[in-house]
Motif scaffolding. Structure first.
Motif, PDB file in Angstrom:
ATOM      1  N   PHE A 198      38.395  15.947 -11.515  1.00  0.00           N
ATOM      2  CA  PHE A 198      37.661  14.802 -12.052  1.00  0.00           C
ATOM      3  C   PHE A 198      38.106  13.490 -11.436  1.00  0.00           C
ATOM      4  O   PHE A 198      37.290  12.578 -11.241  1.00  0.00           O
ATOM      5  CB  PHE A 198      37.814  14.748 -13.573  1.00  0.00           C
ATOM      6  N   TRP A 199      39.380  13.356 -11.120  1.00  0.00           N
ATOM      7  CA  TRP A 199      39.841  12.115 -10.501  1.00  0.00           C
ATOM      8  C   TRP A 199      39.262  11.930  -9.115  1.00  0.00           C
ATOM      9  O   TRP A 199      39.036  10.795  -8.673  1.00  0.00           O
ATOM     10  CB  TRP A 199      41.363  12.067 -10.471  1.00  0.00           C
ATOM     11  N   ALA A 200      39.036  13.025  -8.393  1.00  0.00           N
ATOM     12  CA  ALA A 200      38.385  12.915  -7.083  1.00  0.00           C
ATOM     13  C   ALA A 200      36.978  12.338  -7.251  1.00  0.00           C
ATOM     14  O   ALA A 200      36.549  11.466  -6.490  1.00  0.00           O
ATOM     15  CB  ALA A 200      38.329  14.285  -6.407  1.00  0.00           C
ATOM     16  N   LEU A 201      36.262  12.822  -8.266  1.00  0.00           N
ATOM     17  CA  LEU A 201      34.931  12.287  -8.567  1.00  0.00           C
ATOM     18  C   LEU A 201      35.011  10.824  -8.985  1.00  0.00           C
ATOM     19  O   LEU A 201      34.211   9.984  -8.545  1.00  0.00           O
ATOM     20  CB  LEU A 201      34.281  13.116  -9.675  1.00  0.00           C
ATOM     21  N   ALA A 202      35.987  10.507  -9.831  1.00  0.00           N
ATOM     22  CA  ALA A 202      36.133   9.140 -10.334  1.00  0.00           C
ATOM     23  C   ALA A 202      36.537   8.165  -9.233  1.00  0.00           C
ATOM     24  O   ALA A 202      36.213   6.976  -9.307  1.00  0.00           O
ATOM     25  CB  ALA A 202      37.156   9.105 -11.468  1.00  0.00           C
ATOM     26  N   MET A 203      37.229   8.650  -8.210  1.00  0.00           N
ATOM     27  CA  MET A 203      37.549   7.785  -7.069  1.00  0.00           C
ATOM     28  C   MET A 203      36.272   7.352  -6.369  1.00  0.00           C
ATOM     29  O   MET A 203      36.134   6.190  -5.961  1.00  0.00           O
ATOM     30  CB  MET A 203      38.475   8.512  -6.082  1.00  0.00           C
ATOM     31  N   LYS A 204      35.350   8.281  -6.236  1.00  0.00           N
ATOM     32  CA  LYS A 204      34.068   7.975  -5.592  1.00  0.00           C
ATOM     33  C   LYS A 204      33.252   6.999  -6.430  1.00  0.00           C
ATOM     34  O   LYS A 204      32.622   6.075  -5.901  1.00  0.00           O
ATOM     35  CB  LYS A 204      33.295   9.278  -5.388  1.00  0.00           C
ATOM     36  N   PHE A 205      33.259   7.196  -7.739  1.00  0.00           N
ATOM     37  CA  PHE A 205      32.423   6.381  -8.623  1.00  0.00           C
ATOM     38  C   PHE A 205      33.264   5.399  -9.436  1.00  0.00           C
ATOM     39  O   PHE A 205      32.948   5.098 -10.577  1.00  0.00           O
ATOM     40  CB  PHE A 205      31.618   7.295  -9.554  1.00  0.00           C
ATOM     41  N   ARG A 206      34.321   4.896  -8.829  1.00  0.00           N
ATOM     42  CA  ARG A 206      35.205   3.957  -9.513  1.00  0.00           C
ATOM     43  C   ARG A 206      34.454   2.747 -10.055  1.00  0.00           C
ATOM     44  O   ARG A 206      34.665   2.340 -11.205  1.00  0.00           O
ATOM     45  CB  ARG A 206      36.307   3.496  -8.561  1.00  0.00           C
ATOM     46  N   ASP A 207      33.582   2.169  -9.242  1.00  0.00           N
ATOM     47  CA  ASP A 207      32.855   0.972  -9.661  1.00  0.00           C
ATOM     48  C   ASP A 207      31.947   1.256 -10.856  1.00  0.00           C
ATOM     49  O   ASP A 207      31.748   0.394 -11.722  1.00  0.00           O
ATOM     50  CB  ASP A 207      32.024   0.422  -8.497  1.00  0.00           C
ATOM     51  N   ASP A 208      31.395   2.470 -10.893  1.00  0.00           N
ATOM     52  CA  ASP A 208      30.565   2.881 -12.035  1.00  0.00           C
ATOM     53  C   ASP A 208      31.370   2.845 -13.328  1.00  0.00           C
ATOM     54  O   ASP A 208      30.935   2.281 -14.340  1.00  0.00           O
ATOM     55  CB  ASP A 208      30.045   4.307 -11.807  1.00  0.00           C
ATOM     56  N   TYR A 209      32.538   3.476 -13.304  1.00  0.00           N
ATOM     57  CA  TYR A 209      33.376   3.528 -14.502  1.00  0.00           C
ATOM     58  C   TYR A 209      33.883   2.142 -14.884  1.00  0.00           C
ATOM     59  O   TYR A 209      33.981   1.812 -16.073  1.00  0.00           O
ATOM     60  CB  TYR A 209      34.549   4.494 -14.293  1.00  0.00           C
ATOM     61  N   ALA A 210      34.203   1.335 -13.889  1.00  0.00           N
ATOM     62  CA  ALA A 210      34.665  -0.021 -14.168  1.00  0.00           C
ATOM     63  C   ALA A 210      33.559  -0.830 -14.839  1.00  0.00           C
ATOM     64  O   ALA A 210      33.809  -1.563 -15.815  1.00  0.00           O
ATOM     65  CB  ALA A 210      35.108  -0.698 -12.872  1.00  0.00           C
ATOM     66  N   ALA A 211      32.332  -0.709 -14.340  1.00  0.00           N
ATOM     67  CA  ALA A 211      31.202  -1.443 -14.916  1.00  0.00           C
ATOM     68  C   ALA A 211      30.929  -1.008 -16.348  1.00  0.00           C
ATOM     69  O   ALA A 211      30.505  -1.806 -17.190  1.00  0.00           O
ATOM     70  CB  ALA A 211      29.959  -1.238 -14.059  1.00  0.00           C
ATOM     71  N   ALA A 212      31.183   0.284 -16.632  1.00  0.00           N
ATOM     72  CA  ALA A 212      30.941   0.822 -17.970  1.00  0.00           C
ATOM     73  C   ALA A 212      32.107   0.592 -18.918  1.00  0.00           C
ATOM     74  O   ALA A 212      32.015   0.899 -20.107  1.00  0.00           O
ATOM     75  CB  ALA A 212      30.627   2.317 -17.884  1.00  0.00           C
ATOM     76  N   GLY A 213      33.208   0.060 -18.408  1.00  0.00           N
ATOM     77  CA  GLY A 213      34.361  -0.189 -19.266  1.00  0.00           C
ATOM     78  C   GLY A 213      35.135   1.057 -19.629  1.00  0.00           C
ATOM     79  O   GLY A 213      35.807   1.105 -20.660  1.00  0.00           O
ATOM     80  N   VAL A 214      35.064   2.083 -18.768  1.00  0.00           N
ATOM     81  CA  VAL A 214      35.782   3.338 -19.020  1.00  0.00           C
ATOM     82  C   VAL A 214      37.042   3.368 -18.150  1.00  0.00           C
ATOM     83  O   VAL A 214      36.943   3.334 -16.921  1.00  0.00           O
ATOM     84  CB  VAL A 214      34.897   4.558 -18.699  1.00  0.00           C
ATOM     85  N   PRO A 215      38.231   3.428 -18.754  1.00  0.00           N
ATOM     86  CA  PRO A 215      39.488   3.326 -17.995  1.00  0.00           C
ATOM     87  C   PRO A 215      39.924   4.617 -17.318  1.00  0.00           C
ATOM     88  O   PRO A 215      41.066   5.077 -17.513  1.00  0.00           O
ATOM     89  CB  PRO A 215      40.490   2.898 -19.069  1.00  0.00           C
ATOM     90  N   MET A 216      39.044   5.209 -16.528  1.00  0.00           N
ATOM     91  CA  MET A 216      39.464   6.359 -15.741  1.00  0.00           C
ATOM     92  C   MET A 216      40.617   5.925 -14.833  1.00  0.00           C
ATOM     93  O   MET A 216      40.707   4.761 -14.444  1.00  0.00           O
ATOM     94  CB  MET A 216      38.302   6.893 -14.900  1.00  0.00           C
ATOM     95  N   LEU A 217      41.479   6.850 -14.473  1.00  0.00           N
ATOM     96  CA  LEU A 217      42.675   6.504 -13.701  1.00  0.00           C
ATOM     97  C   LEU A 217      42.351   5.690 -12.443  1.00  0.00           C
ATOM     98  O   LEU A 217      43.053   4.706 -12.169  1.00  0.00           O
ATOM     99  CB  LEU A 217      43.452   7.773 -13.340  1.00  0.00           C
ATOM    100  N   PRO A 218      41.332   6.034 -11.654  1.00  0.00           N
ATOM    101  CA  PRO A 218      41.038   5.226 -10.467  1.00  0.00           C
ATOM    102  C   PRO A 218      40.632   3.789 -10.778  1.00  0.00           C
ATOM    103  O   PRO A 218      40.658   2.934  -9.886  1.00  0.00           O
ATOM    104  CB  PRO A 218      39.878   5.991  -9.805  1.00  0.00           C
TER     105      PRO A 218
END
Length: 315
Positions: A198-218
């Protein structure tokens, strides 16, 4: 953590005519079928290892049906809770609730009904333990991961991923009526596989998670820190697969070692590229992780069917 502003309903979406087929597709999409497929890939080998061979086809079928309903329930309820952030993220903005293809209340009822049916089905066709664990997995995924961990901690996917480990334990208990150590080892394999995946996926979509306010590790850590964590969890995962050797045979042993080495090479390549500031594509590791998990569990299924033990230790 700032909250996400709800996206207003587009009146045109509410008024758009919908065919029966489009409505059915929308409800199916709520269950996230591609995730269910991966869960089922791990269930059947777990059942075969529990049976030390090929279990009853009827038992396998009923377990897969019940497991699919349970996973579909958890995923549908996850869509209800996460509708606001799904609408913000490019990767998820096409989901039914983000597109207003299904009313929120209907999606909630759909998810709950699927959960109730999964419990009743598994209790009737397998046993109470399997049915209870399926419900426990639903509740953990929705209440603990989606509603508590996901928006509050960078360790969300580490602990929340435990729900995705339950199919192997449910499959084992459907065959044996209990939970033995090999089931817990398989649980651990998926548990340690989830963060690199999942972190590999979140690295790719880091900006998505940041915009949504979700504190994924990346989002909250540097790429170097994320890549290092991926390597650490990858090593633990590969080592953990070897704990199954006393209950398996040469086929599984060979594939666990070869596939594990394959995975580690890619994890270290990603880490090296990130440390050096070179161009990298974390999605390669993400896609590889799906193939890796499938390969390891297919090897486990073949091994269980052949029954060629390495050590032959009892469960």
């Amino acid at each position: 953590m700032s909250s996400v502003t709800p996206v207003p309903v587009d009146p045109r979406a509410e008024q758009a005519p919908r065919t029966t087929l489009s409505v059915v597709k929308a409800y199916v999409a709520l269950t996230k079928p591609r995730i269910i497929e991966l869960l089922l890939v791990t269930t059947v080998p777990a059942m075969m290892l529990a049976a030390r061979g090929i279990p009853s086809p009827w038992l396998v079928l009923t377990t897969l049906i019940g497991g699919s309903m349970a996973a579909g329930s958890a995923n549908a309820l996850n869509c209800v809770v996460d509708a606001d952030i799904d609408a913000v993220m490019k990767r998820t903005k096409s989901r039914p609730l983000a597109q207003h293809a299904v009313p929120t209340r209907s999606a909630l009822i759909f998810g709950v009904v699927l959960g109730v049916l999964s419990f009743a089905w598994l209790w009737t066709t397998t046993n109470l333990l399997a049915a209870a664990m399926a419900v426990g997995a639903i509740l953990f995924y929705v209440l603990v991961y989606t509603m508590i961990l996901k928006r509050r901690t960078a360790q969300n996917i580490v602990w929340g991923g435990a729900a995705g480990c339950m199919p192997v334990v449910i499959g084992w208990s459907a065959v044996t009526g209990d939970v033995a150590w090999p089931a817990l080892v398989m649980f651990g394999v998926i548990f340690f596989w989830t963060p690199p995946h999942f972190w590999a996926l979140a690295m790719k979509f880091r900006d998505d998670y940041a915009a949504a306010g979700v504190p994924m590790l990346p989002v909250v850590a540097t790429p170097q820190q994320v890549a290092k964590q991926i390597v650490i969890y990858s090593w633990v995962m590969v080592a953990w697969t070897l704990l199954l050797l006393p209950a398996t045979g040469w086929v599984y042993a060979a594939f666990a070692l070869l596939a594990g080495a394959w995975f580690l090479v890619f994890a270290h390549r990603l880490n090296s590229a990130v440390r050096k500031g070179e161009p990298n594509n974390p999605m390669k590791l993400f896609h590889l992780s799906n193939s890796y998990l499938t390969l390891v569990f297919v090897a486990l299924a073949v091994d269980s069917a052949l029954s060629l033990p390495v050590l032959g230790l009892p469960f």
